[in-house]
Design an enzyme around this catalytic site. Structure first.
Site, PDB file in Angstrom:
ATOM      1  N   ARG A  19       0.841  -1.183   0.000  1.00 13.61           N
ATOM      2  CA  ARG A  19       0.000   0.000   0.000  1.00 13.61           C
ATOM      3  C   ARG A  19       0.880   1.238   0.000  1.00 13.61           C
ATOM      4  NH1 ARG A  19       0.694  -2.673   4.363  1.00 13.61           N
ATOM      5  NH2 ARG A  19      -0.672  -4.238   3.493  1.00 13.61           N
ATOM      6  N   HIS A 236      12.383  -2.143   8.148  1.00 15.14           N
ATOM      7  CA  HIS A 236      11.685  -3.364   8.519  1.00 15.14           C
ATOM      8  C   HIS A 236      10.327  -2.940   9.035  1.00 15.14           C
ATOM      9  CE1 HIS A 236      11.371  -7.200  11.188  1.00 15.14           C
ATOM     10  NE2 HIS A 236      10.624  -7.261  10.103  1.00 15.14           N
ATOM     11  N   ASP A 237       9.257  -3.485   8.469  1.00 15.79           N
ATOM     12  CA  ASP A 237       7.919  -3.001   8.818  1.00 15.79           C
ATOM     13  C   ASP A 237       7.638  -3.123  10.316  1.00 15.79           C
ATOM     14  OD1 ASP A 237       7.653  -5.779   8.776  1.00 15.79           O
ATOM     15  OD2 ASP A 237       6.143  -5.806   7.196  1.00 15.79           O
ATOM     16  N   THR A 238       8.240  -4.117  10.981  1.00 19.01           N
ATOM     17  CA  THR A 238       8.029  -4.230  12.425  1.00 19.01           C
ATOM     18  C   THR A 238       8.686  -3.077  13.161  1.00 19.01           C
ATOM     19  OG1 THR A 238       8.005  -6.631  12.179  1.00 19.01           O
ATOM     20  CG2 THR A 238       8.181  -5.779  14.402  1.00 19.01           C
ATOM     21  N   GLY A 402      -2.859  -5.102  11.504  1.00 18.62           N
ATOM     22  CA  GLY A 402      -4.129  -5.566  10.949  1.00 18.62           C
ATOM     23  C   GLY A 402      -4.986  -6.341  11.918  1.00 18.62           C
TER      24      GLY A 402
END
Length: 482
Positions: A19, A236-238, A402
């Site tokens: 996204r 890193h998305d985390t 999410g």
């Protein structure tokens, strides 16, 4: 738009979708809107499972076109995977997917040279078969690696295509098992002993560092007026998601929920004890010198794969039915690598329940309840174990990502942990991405300042623990016996 408000494009790539979000940040404002969302679907080719990285890049360009004029761009994605470039900077094949089986049995070969306890003491990273270290060992004899002049982790690869500049962002580099979490630099000794050339990696970047300007061709394709800087974020998305945990103080645990559940603590220093290694906790690097001390749990991947097998039924109708199913009737180990590969997930869950002597869930509602109970149980164990191993007590569990949209999972997590759960924001990775860009441009202060802004501006839901935690203890004992 007020001159005090700036717009930032956050490219946030998850394991199943990508996204481009636009964040608008001002002195007391933080708004996030979706510009473009696109699927991230791996492709199985004769040589194995690969990422469609060209399709992802096309989605990024389309998203930037939809976003309109922005003050900066930042990219975050999943960890460990990479692309290889030749001497001309051209990509040598599609990046290998971390679920590809090429790393089966590779860890044992690595441990023959560097024993697992020594590897953990040096890098602090949990064992996972897909860590970049094992991927590089598996690829040692490949022609692609032989011809490679540069290795770029996925967000760094996309940044290179956007800007023409190469770098290796630190929070993502810390997932390679080639970083020393104490020095926050490469673990040169480990790489040397394993024959890994650290010269393949571009220089390390910190979150907030400049990463170049959008190339002229990119500006032309997206319709943006230049110059538009690209800013290194917690790629890193985390790391980005943890930066967006709206916590007050230090006595909190977090669970970043999505395809994976990443459950743990934010610490000032790594925990490198043998007990920590045995419990399979990882020490990844976060913003402002922090350490993300956490355990990887299979996460909503289990449910996503079941939904795919069932023909993608309406989850909104399935969850109320799951809430009515008997609680804790059957549970599985949500961290079991047996669930890592795609395919036959409902059957594999049923087989795991039957194999451990528990009732076998049959209907989609029963299997869904089994998954959510199992995830909550895994969250309970991770939060409890992290506190004990780090000597860091907590008063609240923050759930972001999410999974915050799944009220049943949030309530079950509060019940299992015996602690209040604060759920939100759902788009935590994108918000953390935006906050780092805003910090780099002087609109937001330190990590605590960003979290206060999040708490003031984002919708949050509190879940109080209900019921007796003894039933969770009994389920945990039953699972250990099985």
């Amino acid at each position: 738009m007020s001159r005090d408000v700036k717009s930032y494009a956050a490219v946030d790539l998850g394991a199943s979708s990508g996204r481009v979000m636009v964040g608008r940040v001002g002195p007391d404002a933080l708004e996030l809107t979706e510009a473009h969302r696109f699927v991230n679907r791996p492709v199985r080719v004769p040589e194995g499972l690969r990422w469609d990285v060209l399709g992802l890049y096309a989605g990024v360009l389309e998203g930037l076109r939809a976003a309109g004029q922005v003050d900066s761009v930042g990219i975050d994605s999943w960890a460990v995977d990479y692309g290889l470039l030749d001497a001309d900077g051209a990509l040598l094949g599609n990046p290998v997917h971390y679920r590809d089986p090429r790393t089966e049995g590779v860890a044992e070969k690595v441990w023959a040279t560097v024993p697992s306890a020594e590897l953990y003491a040096a890098t602090g990273l949990q064992y996972a078969p897909f860590n970049t270290l094992y991927q590089l060992t598996a690829a040692r004899e490949s022609s692609q690696l032989a011809y490679a002049e540069r290795l770029l982790l996925i967000p760094d690869l996309l940044t290179y295509w956007l800007t023409g500049e190469q770098g290796t962002e630190l929070t993502n580099a810390s997932t390679t098992q080639l970083i020393d979490p104490r020095t926050r630099d490469w673990s040169y000794g480990i790489a040397s002993r394993l024959g890994i050339d650290l010269g393949l990696f571009a220089p390390l970047r910190q979150p907030g560092d400049p990463a170049g300007l959008l190339r002229g061709e990119v500006l032309e394709e997206t319709g943006l007026g230049g110059p538009v800087p690209v800013t290194a974020v917690g790629s890193h998305d985390t790391a980005s998601a943890v930066a967006a945990v709206p916590a007050d103080g230090e006595r909190f645990a977090y669970i970043c929920t999505g395809t994976w559940s990443l459950a743990g603590l934010e610490l000032d220093a790594p925990v490198l004890s043998e007990e920590s290694r045995a419990a399979n906790f990882t020490n990844e690097l976060g913003l402002d010198g922090t350490v993300r001390y956490l355990r990887n749990i299979m996460g909503l991947w289990l449910l996503q794969e079941c939904l795919r097998a069932w023909g993608d039924p309406d989850l909104g109708a399935l969850l109320p039915a799951a809430a009515e199913a008997p609680a804790l009737r059957s549970v599985v180990d949500a961290g079991d690598p047996a669930f890592l590969a795609p395919g036959r997930m409902p059957e594999r869950i049923a087989e795991a329940c039957g194999g451990s002597g528990q009732p076998v869930p049959v209907s989609p509602a029963e299997i869904t309840r089994c998954i959510l109970d199992s995830l909550a149980l895994a969250h309970r164990r991770a939060v409890r174990d992290a506190q004990a191993l780090a000597g860091h007590p907590v008063d609240v569990v923050h759930v972001v990502g999410g999974g915050t949209r799944n009220a049943l999972l949030c309530q079950l997590t509060a019940d299992a942990c015996g602690l209040p759960v604060m759920a939100g924001p759902a788009e935590a990775a994108a918000l953390g991405n935006v906050l780092v860009q805003a910090r780099a441009h002087g609109l937001v202060g330190d990590l605590a300042d960003g979290r206060r802004l999040l708490a003031r501006t984002q919708p949050l839901t509190r879940y109080e623990p209900q019921g007796d935690t003894d039933r969770w203890r009994e389920a945990e004992t039953r699972l250990a016996r099985g």
